[in-house]
Write an enzyme that holds these catalytic residues in place. Structure first.
Site, PDB file in Angstrom:
ATOM      1  N   HIS A 113       5.472  15.213  15.805  1.00  0.00           N
ATOM      2  CA  HIS A 113       4.234  14.798  16.470  1.00  0.00           C
ATOM      3  C   HIS A 113       4.380  13.351  16.923  1.00  0.00           C
ATOM      4  CE1 HIS A 113       3.699  12.634  12.745  1.00  0.00           C
ATOM      5  NE2 HIS A 113       2.746  11.933  13.333  1.00  0.00           N
ATOM      6  N   SER A 164       2.128   9.658  17.458  1.00  0.00           N
ATOM      7  CA  SER A 164       0.911   8.874  17.245  1.00  0.00           C
ATOM      8  C   SER A 164       1.353   7.412  17.132  1.00  0.00           C
ATOM      9  CB  SER A 164       0.154   9.357  16.012  1.00  0.00           C
ATOM     10  OG  SER A 164       0.977   9.307  14.862  1.00  0.00           O
ATOM     11  N   HIS A 209      -4.451  10.323 -17.454  1.00  0.00           N
ATOM     12  CA  HIS A 209      -4.610  10.056 -16.030  1.00  0.00           C
ATOM     13  C   HIS A 209      -3.765   8.837 -15.679  1.00  0.00           C
ATOM     14  CE1 HIS A 209      -7.595   7.427 -17.907  1.00  0.00           C
ATOM     15  NE2 HIS A 209      -7.456   6.644 -16.859  1.00  0.00           N
ATOM     16  N   SER A 219      -2.572   5.322 -13.292  1.00  0.00           N
ATOM     17  CA  SER A 219      -2.947   4.121 -12.557  1.00  0.00           C
ATOM     18  C   SER A 219      -1.851   3.086 -12.820  1.00  0.00           C
ATOM     19  CB  SER A 219      -4.332   3.622 -12.989  1.00  0.00           C
ATOM     20  OG  SER A 219      -4.714   2.521 -12.192  1.00  0.00           O
TER      21      SER A 219
END
Length: 894
Positions: free
Chosen positions: A436, A438, A578, A580
């Site tokens: 593509h 862009s 989680h 971070s």
């Protein structure tokens, strides 16, 4: 093989200390991992440890040894005693012979009781001398990863399919001639690499590998492939290049997840229409139905692929279905393979100055190029288009890696990038493939390690610091998810300089992210090295803190009391659910969140100087520049022949991509004709590897009574405000965060300004004049007067490049021989009057400035024209005259 080695974070490099010597004199036994990788006497150290600390060694779970070691055979007999062993690497290839080739290891077999390693999940036997796969491997019930690449295997055992938990198998670069039918029983296999062997046929049972996502069969002797491959519904990438295939089954076109099918360099004479219609099929190097003699013609036509070289003034080119190679004046290259575009397509391009409103740099990113815009936006090609973008080499190649980043219209993403140093042009080039068009730019980011976490769990190591390890236990997730790991090493010297506290130390900064918003089902185990100078022997636990940063890294929380910290001699281990930022600190402070934030911010900052230099031949022309600390001296040395001015400002700290502006004060202002000038202020954006430079013309009050004017230029942080803060303009030192630096400027006694009066000027009378047109932008009489001030002694060269004859130039010089200003005006306006009806006159003027070495004036004219285009578009939109236009018309308007 290499992909899975990276996936597991296993590295073959010899770990070295700061002195260049091996980091450990012998072995390293820490936690549950014994690291003896590629040491010449690694096996000797292992046997010694086994003798002295047998109780500890038999608990080891991760072991790496070099199979080039002379004591390997003795060591092999001891390995079955390591009942808890999960990962074993016995690779060769760590040494080279006199010709520079990798020396294979001495491993030819494994002891029979090797099959007693019931916990072993990862086994790497690459670069050895195996002619048959040791039968004991088939008795490893937990084995999930098996690498036997670069050996001499001729066949695989008939009961190879009994390795029911195998998810990755690499046997590339062997001598395999066939595969056992039982290979179809590997129902959990996800990645199968059999490239560069001697395979001639595949069993139909290969089609039973229902979980296989990547299958590499390139570099074999395959004449055909079975229709059963159409049953591999999970398959994403199929590599069949460099075989002897005459045809391929049409059933491949029905694979729902297939995103790459490589059929290059085969003997295909026909390809099913269903496959030809796929946008990701690569078929170069095939005869495709032509007769044998015509192959040479096909090759010669490939060699004669159209090449387009575009000059600096061109902004578009045409791509046909035959493909082409394109070279832009700025050094960017494109390769459009035949068939990439089904019809002729006009491509428009331009280079843009980065705008922080839409170029979002991530933390610790460094911008290495301007933005390349390609139109039409969103165009989809039938085959991948290759792009080569020059960039400026980053300062920290070990900690950072170069990637091309593209914008989809919604968000930026990083493309798979290869980098290359071009000797001829002496430039670094980033190469990527896209389907593509862009926006594209080149950035340097923290080195990123990535892996796919299955339900069975896996391991992930950092390639920057192999001591950083993330362990995903079985059952950690229901659906596979992608995890990324980045590390920023922080030296003790940096911490001490920022905090002015010799007692503060920290581990490398770790950032973990994933593509899922759901927390893990089980805790993920993270291992971080202890801060420099801290070991398990001298550790004061009350001084050790684990900090957690939010996704933007703006706040740091001490989570030491929320996790269970385990310590070994070298590492701290904790569990989270989680991801971070994570940072391990060793300090006397009870709460150190503020210190961590301060250090984190400083690690992202660049120290810079501001420069304001005046042209020696025209002091009214001022060069403004923001220069990183390490570039100040070479920049000044380069400019000293043409400029003079005050010393650079004091050191200032700025973020990558931060906005700032310059304002002229005390009677000095910027030429108001500049389109980027707002009430006498100019806006900048700081990028450490791009020039933050503007060369402008300054003015002062007319009623100077023949005296020189003293003033100053001040730099302020942030976007251009409505008004300069009074405190900032008055205060030069102190707490005000807006003001950055101030530099003095002294203007000599000036000649009368050319455009003070609308009437005759120096005997000249100029009728109203507009060059160009409303749609593309006008150059007015005032614009030409502004431009004339900057020309100086280059007027003759510019006039010749505008098409004036030598006789005309000599006549203008003679008629105005007493006044350089009159010479410039006569040349510029006489040319303008003659060419005012020419629709291309403005582009010719820009080209003449560039060819005369005055890129600064060319940029000025282009900026004026761009502003005119924008104003015209806004006025059309305001009165409601804007019409629906085609994609091509929109591209032209841009």
């Amino acid at each position: 093989m290499q992909k899975m080695a990276e996936l597991l974070g296993l590295r073959d490099e010899c770990r070295e200390g700061t002195s260049g010597a091996p980091a450990l004199a012998g072995s390293c036994l820490a936690d549950n991992r014994l690291n003896l990788d590629v040491y010449p006497d690694g096996c000797c150290r292992f046997l010694q440890l086994l003798k002295e600390r047998r109780g500890d060694v038999v608990q080891v779970e991760f072991l790496r040894l070099s199979s080039n070691d002379c004591l390997l055979n003795t060591t092999l007999g001891s390995l079955p005693h390591l009942k808890h062993l999960k990962s074993l690497v016995l690779k060769g290839g760590h040494a080279r012979d006199e010709f520079g080739s990798y020396q294979h290891g001495s491993l030819t077999s494994l002891p029979p009781d090797f099959g007693n390693l019931r916990c072993l999940t990862h086994l790497d036997l690459s670069f050895n001398r195996l002619s048959t796969l040791p039968s004991c491997i088939l008795h490893l019930p937990s084995l999930r990863v098996l690498l036997v690449s670069h050996n001499s295997l001729v066949t695989l055992p008939e009961d190879f399919g009994c390795l029911s938990k195998l998810t990755f198998f690499s046997a590339m670069k062997n001598q395999l001639k066939d595969l056992p039918q039982s290979i179809g029983e590997l129902s959990m296999l996800q990645d199968l690499d059999l490239s560069e062997n001697a395979l001639e046929l595949l069993p139909e049972e290969v089609g039973n590998l229902r979980n296989c996502t990547e299958l590499d069969l390139s570099g074999n002797r395959l004449l055909s492939i079975p229709d059963s491959l159409g049953n591999l519904k999970s398959l994403r990438r199929l590599h069949l290049h460099s075989n002897l295939l005459v045809t391929v089954p049409a059933s491949l076109a029905s694979l729902p997840n297939l995103s790459r099918l490589d059929l290059q360099n085969n003997c295909l004479r026909a390809i099913p229409a269903e496959i030809q219609a796929l946008p990701f099929v690569h078929v170069r190097g095939n005869p495709l139905g032509e007769t044998e003699p015509s192959r040479q013609a096909d090759k010669s036509s490939t060699r004669r692929l159209q090449r387009l070289f575009l000059a600096s003034g061109e902004g578009s080119f045409t791509v046909t279905s035959e493909g082409c190679r394109v070279v832009l004046a700025c050094g960017i290259h494109f390769y459009f393979p035949p068939g990439a575009a089904s019809d002729s397509l006009r491509i428009y391009f331009r280079s843009l100055t980065p705008d922080p409103q839409w170029v979002k740099l991530r933390h610790h990113d460094v911008l290495l190029s301007k933005v390349l815009e390609l139109q039409p936006h969103g165009v989809q090609f039938q085959q991948e288009v290759q792009i080569w973008m020059p960039y400026i080499s980053p300062q920290t190649p070990h900690q950072h890696e170069v990637v091309v980043r593209t914008f989809s219209g919604q968000s930026w993403r990083d493309l798979r990038t290869r980098v290359k140093w071009k000797r001829k042009s002496k430039k670094c080039v980033a190469h990527c493939c896209v389907l593509h068009f862009s926006w594209f730019l080149v950035v340097s980011r923290l080195v990123q390690n990535e892996c796919r976490v299955p339900a069975e769990g896996t391991l992930l190591f950092s390639s920057v610091d192999p001591n950083i390890k993330v362990i995903f236990p079985p059952g950690v997730t229901k659906e596979p998810r992608s995890v990324k790991l980045q590390v920023l090493p922080v030296s003790a010297e940096e911490i001490e300089e920022i905090t002015t506290n010799a007692g503060c130390r920290a581990s490398p900064l770790l950032y973990l992210s994933q593509d899922s918003t759901v927390d893990f089902l089980k805790p993920v185990r993270i291992q971080l090295p202890l801060p420099p100078g801290v070991t398990g022997l001298n550790l004061d636990r009350s001084r050790l803190h684990i900090l957690h940063g939010d996704l933007e890294g703006q706040t740091w929380n001490d989570i030491t009391s929320e996790v269970v910290l385990e310590f070994t001699h070298l590492y701290a281990v904790f569990e989270v659910t989680h991801f971070s930022w994570y940072w391990l600190w060793y300090t006397t402070k009870a709460y150190i969140g503020g210190i961590a934030k301060k250090v984190y911010e400083r690690l992202r900052l660049y120290q810079v100087n501001f420069i304001a230099l005046q042209r020696k031949r025209d002091p009214e022309q001022v060069l403004l520049q923001c220069v990183p600390k390490h570039k100040v001296d070479p920049v000044l040395k380069k400019l000293q022949d043409r400029y003079r001015g005050p010393e650079p400002s004091d050191m200032v700290e700025m973020f990558e991509g931060e906005q700032f502006f310059a304002a002229f004060e005390r009677g000095i202002s910027i030429d108001m004709d500049r389109p980027d000038c707002v009430d006498g202020r100019l806006s900048f954006i700081f990028y450490s590897h791009l020039k933050n430079m503007k060369e402008i013309y300054v003015t002062s009050p007319v009623d100077r009574k023949g005296q020189a004017v003293k003033g100053q230029v001040s730099f302020y942080r942030g976007a251009v405000p409505d008004s300069i803060p009074e405190d900032a303009s008055r205060r030069r030192k102190g707490p005000d965060s807006l003001w950055l630096a101030t530099l003095p400027i002294k203007l000599p006694q000036l000649k009368p300004r050319w455009d003070e009066n609308p009437g005759p000027l120096y005997g000249f009378s100029f009728p109203p004049l507009n060059l160009g047109n409303a749609e593309t932008g006008y150059l007015t009489q005032a614009n030409l007067l502004s431009i004339a001030r900057r020309v100086g002694a280059d007027w003759q060269s510019i006039g010749l490049n505008l098409g004036l004859t030598y006789q005309q130039i000599e006549r203008i010089g003679y008629n105005n021989r007493e006044d350089l200003n009159k010479q410039i005006l006569d040349m510029l306006f006489s040319w303008a009057q003659q060419n005012s009806e020419d629709p291309d006159c403005v582009s010719k003027l820009i080209t003449a400035f560039k060819e005369s070495g005055r890129q600064d004036i060319a940029d000025e004219v282009e900026a004026i024209i761009e502003l005119g285009r924008q104003k015209y578009s806004e006025s059309i939109r305001r009165v409601g005259l804007e019409q629906e236009s085609s994609t091509e018309d929109s591209a032209i308007a841009m």
